[in-house]
Write a protein that holds these residues in place. Structure first.
Motif, mmCIF file in Angstrom:
data_model
loop_
_atom_site.group_PDB
_atom_site.id
_atom_site.type_symbol
_atom_site.label_atom_id
_atom_site.label_comp_id
_atom_site.label_asym_id
_atom_site.label_seq_id
_atom_site.Cartn_x
_atom_site.Cartn_y
_atom_site.Cartn_z
ATOM 1 N N LYS A 1 -2.915 18.551 -1.670
ATOM 2 C CA LYS A 1 -2.490 18.950 -3.014
ATOM 3 C C LYS A 1 -0.972 19.151 -3.073
ATOM 4 N N GLU A 2 -0.404 19.777 -2.052
ATOM 5 C CA GLU A 2 1.042 19.995 -2.018
ATOM 6 C C GLU A 2 1.788 18.662 -2.035
ATOM 7 N N VAL A 3 1.354 17.742 -1.189
ATOM 8 C CA VAL A 3 1.992 16.432 -1.119
ATOM 9 C C VAL A 3 1.779 15.668 -2.428
ATOM 10 N N ASP A 4 0.601 15.754 -2.994
ATOM 11 C CA ASP A 4 0.307 15.089 -4.263
ATOM 12 C C ASP A 4 1.251 15.577 -5.361
ATOM 13 N N ASN A 5 1.514 16.874 -5.394
ATOM 14 C CA ASN A 5 2.419 17.420 -6.406
ATOM 15 C C ASN A 5 3.844 16.903 -6.222
ATOM 16 N N ILE A 6 4.280 16.745 -4.983
ATOM 17 C CA ILE A 6 5.617 16.191 -4.730
ATOM 18 C C ILE A 6 5.642 14.727 -5.151
ATOM 19 N N PHE A 7 4.606 13.969 -4.812
ATOM 20 C CA PHE A 7 4.519 12.572 -5.241
ATOM 21 C C PHE A 7 4.646 12.477 -6.763
ATOM 22 N N ASP B 1 0.838 -1.195 0.000
ATOM 23 C CA ASP B 1 0.000 0.000 0.000
ATOM 24 C C ASP B 1 0.879 1.253 0.000
ATOM 25 N N ARG B 2 2.035 1.152 0.580
ATOM 26 C CA ARG B 2 2.989 2.256 0.680
ATOM 27 C C ARG B 2 4.367 1.741 0.317
ATOM 28 N N CYS B 3 5.266 2.658 -0.034
ATOM 29 C CA CYS B 3 6.648 2.274 -0.284
ATOM 30 C C CYS B 3 7.556 3.382 0.247
ATOM 31 N N PRO B 4 8.862 3.172 0.234
ATOM 32 C CA PRO B 4 9.768 4.189 0.776
ATOM 33 C C PRO B 4 9.613 5.580 0.157
ATOM 34 N N MET B 5 9.111 5.635 -1.063
ATOM 35 C CA MET B 5 8.881 6.937 -1.690
ATOM 36 C C MET B 5 7.934 7.793 -0.849
ATOM 37 N N ASP B 6 6.985 7.171 -0.166
ATOM 38 C CA ASP B 6 6.044 7.917 0.676
ATOM 39 C C ASP B 6 6.789 8.720 1.735
ATOM 40 N N ALA B 7 7.725 8.061 2.415
ATOM 41 C CA ALA B 7 8.482 8.752 3.462
ATOM 42 C C ALA B 7 9.289 9.890 2.872
ATOM 43 N N LEU B 8 9.896 9.653 1.722
ATOM 44 C CA LEU B 8 10.697 10.694 1.082
ATOM 45 C C LEU B 8 9.844 11.908 0.729
ATOM 46 N N VAL B 9 8.667 11.683 0.216
ATOM 47 C CA VAL B 9 7.788 12.786 -0.180
ATOM 48 C C VAL B 9 7.461 13.686 1.014
ATOM 49 N N TYR B 10 7.107 13.088 2.139
ATOM 50 C CA TYR B 10 6.778 13.889 3.317
ATOM 51 C C TYR B 10 8.018 14.586 3.894
ATOM 52 N N THR B 11 9.179 13.934 3.766
ATOM 53 C CA THR B 11 10.431 14.572 4.187
ATOM 54 C C THR B 11 10.709 15.791 3.318
ATOM 55 N N LEU B 12 10.529 15.660 2.012
ATOM 56 C CA LEU B 12 10.751 16.792 1.109
ATOM 57 C C LEU B 12 9.769 17.923 1.392
ATOM 58 N N ILE C 1 7.381 -2.131 -9.988
ATOM 59 C CA ILE C 1 6.480 -1.131 -10.557
ATOM 60 C C ILE C 1 5.841 -0.340 -9.421
ATOM 61 N N ILE C 2 5.530 0.911 -9.711
ATOM 62 C CA ILE C 2 4.854 1.770 -8.746
ATOM 63 C C ILE C 2 3.616 2.348 -9.433
ATOM 64 N N PHE C 3 2.491 2.224 -8.772
ATOM 65 C CA PHE C 3 1.256 2.840 -9.258
ATOM 66 C C PHE C 3 0.986 4.064 -8.409
ATOM 67 N N LEU C 4 0.634 5.146 -9.044
ATOM 68 C CA LEU C 4 0.351 6.388 -8.335
ATOM 69 C C LEU C 4 -1.055 6.845 -8.676
ATOM 70 N N SER C 5 -1.862 7.036 -7.654
ATOM 71 C CA SER C 5 -3.205 7.584 -7.835
ATOM 72 C C SER C 5 -3.160 9.049 -7.437
ATOM 73 N N ARG C 6 -3.411 9.917 -8.378
ATOM 74 C CA ARG C 6 -3.364 11.357 -8.124
ATOM 75 C C ARG C 6 -4.607 11.806 -7.360
ATOM 76 N N PHE C 7 -4.440 12.866 -6.593
ATOM 77 C CA PHE C 7 -5.564 13.499 -5.919
ATOM 78 C C PHE C 7 -6.397 14.210 -6.975
ATOM 79 N N ASP C 8 -7.693 14.052 -6.911
ATOM 80 C CA ASP C 8 -8.585 14.674 -7.881
ATOM 81 C C ASP C 8 -9.675 15.427 -7.119
#
Length: 143
Positions: free
Chosen positions: A120-126, A50-61, A92-99
């Motif tokens: 929205k801010e976090v979604d843009n970083i993702f 459901d989550r991957c290390p990219m999640d932590a990086l996004v919130y850190t950024l 593979i990574i699937f990303l669902s954008r905020f809509d």
């Protein structure tokens, strides 16, 4: 029945704030858990996360950009290195954008952020990080 310790359980147990209230300690705990989860399987295992290390990086950024104490260049650089290394195990990574047109309100239950501007801010970083990963994989692939 196998019990899997979820990230939310860990944050609650350690009484760590997250999302807009994140701290370097929180992001370290999150990244460590996500990396351990990814590394806990063999390369031939078929696993969906459901989550991957990219999640932590996004919130850190996000926290670094906001100037939150402790999210300095050294901390961010270390998080990037850990994330990059652990992501090699994922196919593979699937990303669902905020809509925002979907008119689905986040339930205020204390476990998820409901501030739409923050989302929205976090979604843009993702989206940016996701596209960088795609670009780097494409440009470094053997042709």
């Amino acid at each position: 029945m196998m019990y899997i310790l979820t990230l939310r359980n860990i944050l609650k147990e350690k009484e760590l704030d997250h999302s807009k209230g994140t701290t370097p300690e929180t992001q370290t705990v999150i990244l460590d858990h996500l990396v351990d989860t990814v590394q806990g399987y063999k390369v031939d295992d078929n696993v969906i996360y459901d989550r991957c290390p990219m999640d932590a990086l996004v919130y850190t950024l996000w926290a670094h950009e906001k100037g939150i104490e402790g999210f300095d260049k050294e901390f961010v650089t270390n998080q990037i290195a850990m994330c990059r290394e652990s992501m090699r195990s994922l196919d593979i990574i699937f990303l669902s954008r905020f809509d925002s047109s979907q008119k689905v309100e986040a339930k205020k239950d204390g476990t998820r952020e409901t501030d739409v501007e923050f989302i929205k801010e976090v979604d843009n970083i993702f989206y940016t990080i996701y596209n960088l990963i795609i670009f780097m994989n494409y440009t470094t692939a053997s042709v």
